[in-house]
Scaffold this active site. Structure first.
Site, PDB file in Angstrom:
ATOM      1  N   LYS A 125       0.713  -1.118  -0.122  1.00 44.88           N
ATOM      2  CA  LYS A 125      -0.046  -0.229  -0.084  1.00 44.88           C
ATOM      3  C   LYS A 125       0.928   1.192  -0.117  1.00 44.88           C
ATOM      4  CE  LYS A 125      -4.671   0.897   0.164  1.00 44.88           C
ATOM      5  NZ  LYS A 125      -5.569   0.042  -0.611  1.00 44.88           N
TER       6      LYS A 125
HETATM    7  P1  NAD Z   1     -12.939   8.033  -3.062  1.00 44.28           P
HETATM    8  O1  NAD Z   1     -11.951   8.900  -2.783  1.00 44.28           O
HETATM    9  O2  NAD Z   1     -13.173   7.900  -4.427  1.00 44.28           O
HETATM   10  O3  NAD Z   1     -14.186   8.322  -2.273  1.00 44.28           O
HETATM   11  C1  NAD Z   1     -14.340   8.518  -0.875  1.00 44.28           C
HETATM   12  C2  NAD Z   1     -15.490   9.073  -0.348  1.00 44.28           C
HETATM   13  O4  NAD Z   1     -15.885   8.983   1.099  1.00 44.28           O
HETATM   14  C3  NAD Z   1     -15.832  10.409  -0.932  1.00 44.28           C
HETATM   15  O5  NAD Z   1     -16.952  10.646  -1.450  1.00 44.28           O
HETATM   16  C4  NAD Z   1     -15.557  11.343   0.480  1.00 44.28           C
HETATM   17  O6  NAD Z   1     -16.220  12.578   0.358  1.00 44.28           O
HETATM   18  C5  NAD Z   1     -16.305  10.400   1.335  1.00 44.28           C
HETATM   19  N1  NAD Z   1     -15.930  10.370   2.821  1.00 44.28           N
HETATM   20  C6  NAD Z   1     -14.717  10.651   3.451  1.00 44.28           C
HETATM   21  N2  NAD Z   1     -14.924  10.842   4.721  1.00 44.28           N
HETATM   22  C7  NAD Z   1     -15.988  10.639   5.113  1.00 44.28           C
HETATM   23  C8  NAD Z   1     -16.781  10.420   6.163  1.00 44.28           C
HETATM   24  N3  NAD Z   1     -16.456  10.766   7.469  1.00 44.28           N
HETATM   25  N4  NAD Z   1     -18.074  10.181   5.970  1.00 44.28           N
HETATM   26  C9  NAD Z   1     -18.659  10.141   5.072  1.00 44.28           C
HETATM   27  N5  NAD Z   1     -17.992  10.105   3.867  1.00 44.28           N
HETATM   28  C10 NAD Z   1     -16.875  10.445   3.860  1.00 44.28           C
HETATM   29  O7  NAD Z   1     -12.233   6.799  -2.523  1.00 44.28           O
HETATM   30  P2  NAD Z   1     -12.557   4.950  -2.724  1.00 44.28           P
HETATM   31  O8  NAD Z   1     -11.763   4.627  -3.686  1.00 44.28           O
HETATM   32  O9  NAD Z   1     -14.160   4.928  -2.897  1.00 44.28           O
HETATM   33  O10 NAD Z   1     -12.187   4.466  -1.568  1.00 44.28           O
HETATM   34  C11 NAD Z   1     -13.206   4.463  -0.384  1.00 44.28           C
HETATM   35  C12 NAD Z   1     -12.713   3.065   0.655  1.00 44.28           C
HETATM   36  O11 NAD Z   1     -12.702   1.981  -0.172  1.00 44.28           O
HETATM   37  C13 NAD Z   1     -11.486   3.403   1.119  1.00 44.28           C
HETATM   38  O12 NAD Z   1     -11.474   2.681   2.614  1.00 44.28           O
HETATM   39  C14 NAD Z   1     -10.789   2.430   0.270  1.00 44.28           C
HETATM   40  O13 NAD Z   1      -9.350   1.993   0.780  1.00 44.28           O
HETATM   41  C15 NAD Z   1     -11.700   1.474   0.177  1.00 44.28           C
HETATM   42  N6  NAD Z   1     -11.346   0.617  -1.345  1.00 44.28           N
HETATM   43  C16 NAD Z   1     -11.307   1.195  -2.450  1.00 44.28           C
HETATM   44  C17 NAD Z   1     -10.865   0.445  -3.724  1.00 44.28           C
HETATM   45  C18 NAD Z   1     -10.919   1.009  -5.053  1.00 44.28           C
HETATM   46  O14 NAD Z   1     -10.833   0.443  -5.752  1.00 44.28           O
HETATM   47  N7  NAD Z   1     -11.168   2.346  -5.235  1.00 44.28           N
HETATM   48  C19 NAD Z   1     -10.761  -0.941  -3.444  1.00 44.28           C
HETATM   49  C20 NAD Z   1     -10.664  -1.478  -2.131  1.00 44.28           C
HETATM   50  C21 NAD Z   1     -11.202  -0.730  -1.183  1.00 44.28           C
END
Ligand code: NAD
Length: 444
Positions: free
Chosen positions: A125
Site C-alpha cells: 500500500k
Molecule cells: P474515493 O476518494 O473515491 O471516495 C471516498 C468518499 O468518502 C468520498 O465521497 C468522500 O467524500 C467520502 N468520505 C470521506 N470521509 C467521510 C466521512 N467521514 N463520512 C462520510 N463520507 C466520507 O475513495 P474510494 O476509492 O471509493 O475508497 C473508499 C474506501 O474504499 C477506502 O477505504 C478504500 O481503501 C476502499 N477501497 C477502494 C478500492 C478502489 O478500488 N477504489 C478498492 C478497495 C477498497
C-alpha cells in the site's frame, strides 16, 4: 534510486478515540491477526512473527513546486507487507490523515485479500500526506511524479504494483505509468500500475470492480443464508456511507438489483429518504455541487445519524474506524458490507456479533478491486483486451469462490456462536499464505 531523506518517526502514544479505543490501524490489524491465530494452532512462531508485520516500509520526504512558486515538502509511504504469493499489490491514497502505520495496516490487509480472492499477488500500500481538495491538477501531477520517481525501482511490474485508493483515480494512475515508463524506456511498462484509463491499458470493468465485487459478495453471502432475517439484495433497504468510487457505484449496482437506497453520505454530510433515493440524481447532484447534501428530495442529517439509521444493509465506503465502541450498539442493520478498508474496530466487531449483526469483512467484501486489477495486469502482460462480460464473469466466479471458502471455514469454526466472518476469513488467508511460504522454503 533510493529515498534521499526519511521523515522523522517519533514514537507517539497510540491514538485513542473518545471511547478509549486504540484506533491505530496497524494495532487493529495486528489484533485481528492475533484473533485469527487462535484458530491456527499449528502455525510456527517464527512464521507468525514474519507474517504479522510488513517486510519493507519506505518513508519519503520530497519537495514539490506549488502553483504560487513556493516549495512544499510532502511525506509519502510505500509499504510492502508480503511477496510470498507474488509481487506486492495495493493502492495509493492521498489524504491529510495518512500515517505510516495506516499504510502498514492497509498493506497487510492487501496480503490477506489477495490470498482470499486467490490472485498471485502479495500485499502492499502507499500514501501521501496531502489534502487533494486544496491542490490543483498541476500540483497533484507534480506530487505524483516526484513520489513515483523517488520510489524508483521499489515499484515495478513484477515487484510492487500500485492502484487507485482514496482520492486517487485513473488520472493519478496515468501519471504513475508515465513517470515509471519515462524512467524505463523500451519496455512494456503497462503492468506497473492498474486502474489506468481505458485507452492506456486499463481494463473494462476496473472502475466498477470494487463495488461490483461488494454486490457479488453480498449476494453470495445471502444465498448461503449467513445473515439472519435477510435473504436477498432485491428489496433490501441500503445505506451507503461515502459516495466516491466504491460507494457511489455500489449504490448504483445495488439499486439495479432491486435494493432501495435510503441513505448516502460524503465528507460534507448525509441524506436520508425512507422511500428511496434516486441514485442517478444524487450522483449528478454530487458531480455538480460537490456534496450529496445538496440533493433536494431527502432529509439532511449528520454522518453519525446516518450510520445509526435503520436499514437492512449498511455499506461503509469511506474511511477506517467508522463503526466503533461508541456507536456499535446503535447500528440498526442486519448486514454490514465493508466496501471501505478497516471501517469497523475490534470492539465494534464484538458488539455487532453479540447483536447478531453480520459483518462481511473488507478483505473479502472489497476484494473485487484487486481481482480486476489482476485481470488488468494479465491483459497488459499479454497485450490483450477482454470484453466487459468476460471480466465480470470471471469476477463473479472469483468472488463466489472466495465467499464460499470463508463461509465454509466459518461454519467449521462453529459459525456465529463461536466467531465472526472476519476472523474466519483471516484464518483462511493466513493459512494460505503460510502454506506457500513453507512450500517455497525459508532461504537460505
Ligand atoms: P474515493 O476518494 O473515491 O471516495 C471516498 C468518499 O468518502 C468520498 O465521497 C468522500 O467524500 C467520502 N468520505 C470521506 N470521509 C467521510 C466521512 N467521514 N463520512 C462520510 N463520507 C466520507 O475513495 P474510494 O476509492 O471509493 O475508497 C473508499 C474506501 O474504499 C477506502 O477505504 C478504500 O481503501 C476502499 N477501497 C477502494 C478500492 C478502489 O478500488 N477504489 C478498492 C478497495 C477498497
Amino acid at each position: 534510486m533510493l529515498p534521499t531523506t526519511v521523515p522523522n518517526r517519533l514514537p507517539t502514544e497510540p491514538p485513542l478515540n473518545r471511547y478509549q479505543e486504540d484506533v491505530n490501524s496497524f494495532h487493529i490489524a495486528q489484533k485481528q491477526f492475533d484473533r485469527a491465530l487462535a484458530h491456527l494452532p499449528t502455525l510456527q512462531h517464527g512464521l507468525i512473527d514474519f507474517l504479522r508485520s510488513p517486510i519493507r516500509s519506505i518513508a519519503l520526504n520530497f519537495p514539490v513546486e506549488m502553483d504560487d512558486g513556493r516549495v512544499q515538502t510532502f511525506a509519502g509511504y510505500r509499504v510492502l507487507h508480503s511477496r510470498i504469493r507474488g509481487p506486492g499489490k495495493g493502492g495509493v491514497r492521498y489524504h491529510p490523515d495518512v500515517t505510516e502505520d495506516e499504510v502498514r495496516a492497509l498493506a497487510g490487509w492487501m496480503t490477506w485479500k489477495t490470498a482470499l480472492i486467490d490472485v498471485p499477488f502479495g500485499g502492499a500500500k502507499g500514501g501521501v500526506v496531502c489534502d487533494p481538495k486544496t491542490l490543483s491538477q498541476g500540483e497533484l501531477r507534480r506530487i505524483t511524479r516526484r513520489f513515483i520517481a523517488d520510489l524508483g525501482d521499489n515499484i515495478g511490474p513484477h515487484t510492487d504494483i500500485p492502484a487507485p485508493d482514496l482520492y486517487t483515480n485513473q488520472q493519478t494512475m496515468a501519471w504513475i505509468y508515465d513517470t515509471y515508463d519515462g524512467l524505463h524506456p523500451g519496455e512494456n511498462n503497462l503492468p506497473v500500475v492498474t486502474g489506468k484509463p481505458m485507452d492506456l491499458g486499463g481494463s473494462y470493468g476496473r472502475g466498477e470492480a470494487t463495488a461490483r465485487g461488494v454486490l457479488f459478495a453480498a449476494q453470495r453471502l445471502l444465498q448461503r443464508k449467513a445473515v439472519p432475517g435477510l435473504n436477498s439484495v432485491d428489496g433490501a433497504r441500503v445505506i451507503v456511507q461515502g459516495f466516491g468510487n466504491a460507494g457511489s457505484i455500489a449504490a448504483k449496482l445495488f439499486h439495479e438489483q432491486g435494493a432501495i437506497i435510503i441513505g448516502a453520505s460524503d465528507s460534507q454530510g448525509a441524506i436520508l429518504c425512507r422511500d428511496g433515493l434516486d441514485v442517478a440524481a444524487v450522483a449528478s447532484c454530487k458531480a455538480e455541487h460537490g456534496a450529496v447534501a445538496h440533493y433536494p428530495q431527502a432529509n439532511v442529517i449528520t454522518n453519525e445519524e446516518l450510520l445509526e439509521a435503520e436499514c437492512d444493509i449498511l455499506i461503509p465506503a469511506a474511511m477506517e474506524n467508522q463503526i466503533h465502541a461508541g456507536n456499535a450498539s446503535r447500528i440498526a442493520c442486519k448486514l454490514v458490507c465493508e466496501a471501505a478498508n478497516g471501517p469497523t474496530t475490534p470492539a465494534a466487531d464484538d458488539i455487532l456479533r453479540e447483536r447478531r449483526i453480520v459483518v462481511l469483512p473488507d478483505i473479502l467484501a472489497n476484494a473485487g478491486g484487486v481481482c480486476v486489477s489482476y485481470f488488468e495486469w494479465v491483459q497488459n502482460i499479454e497485450n490483450e483486451q477482454w470484453d466487459l462480460e468476460e471480466v465480470n464473469g470471471k469476477l463473479l466466479k472469483k468472488m463466489c469462490r472466495a465467499v464460499d471458502a470463508v463461509v465454509d471455514r466459518w461454519q467449521q469454526l462453529g459459525g456465529e456462536r463461536k466467531t465472526d466472518l472476519r476472523t474466519a476469513a483471516l484464518a483462511l488467508a493466513i493459512e494460505r499464505v503460510a502454506h506457500v511460504a513453507l512450500a517455497r522454503g525459508i532461504w537460505p
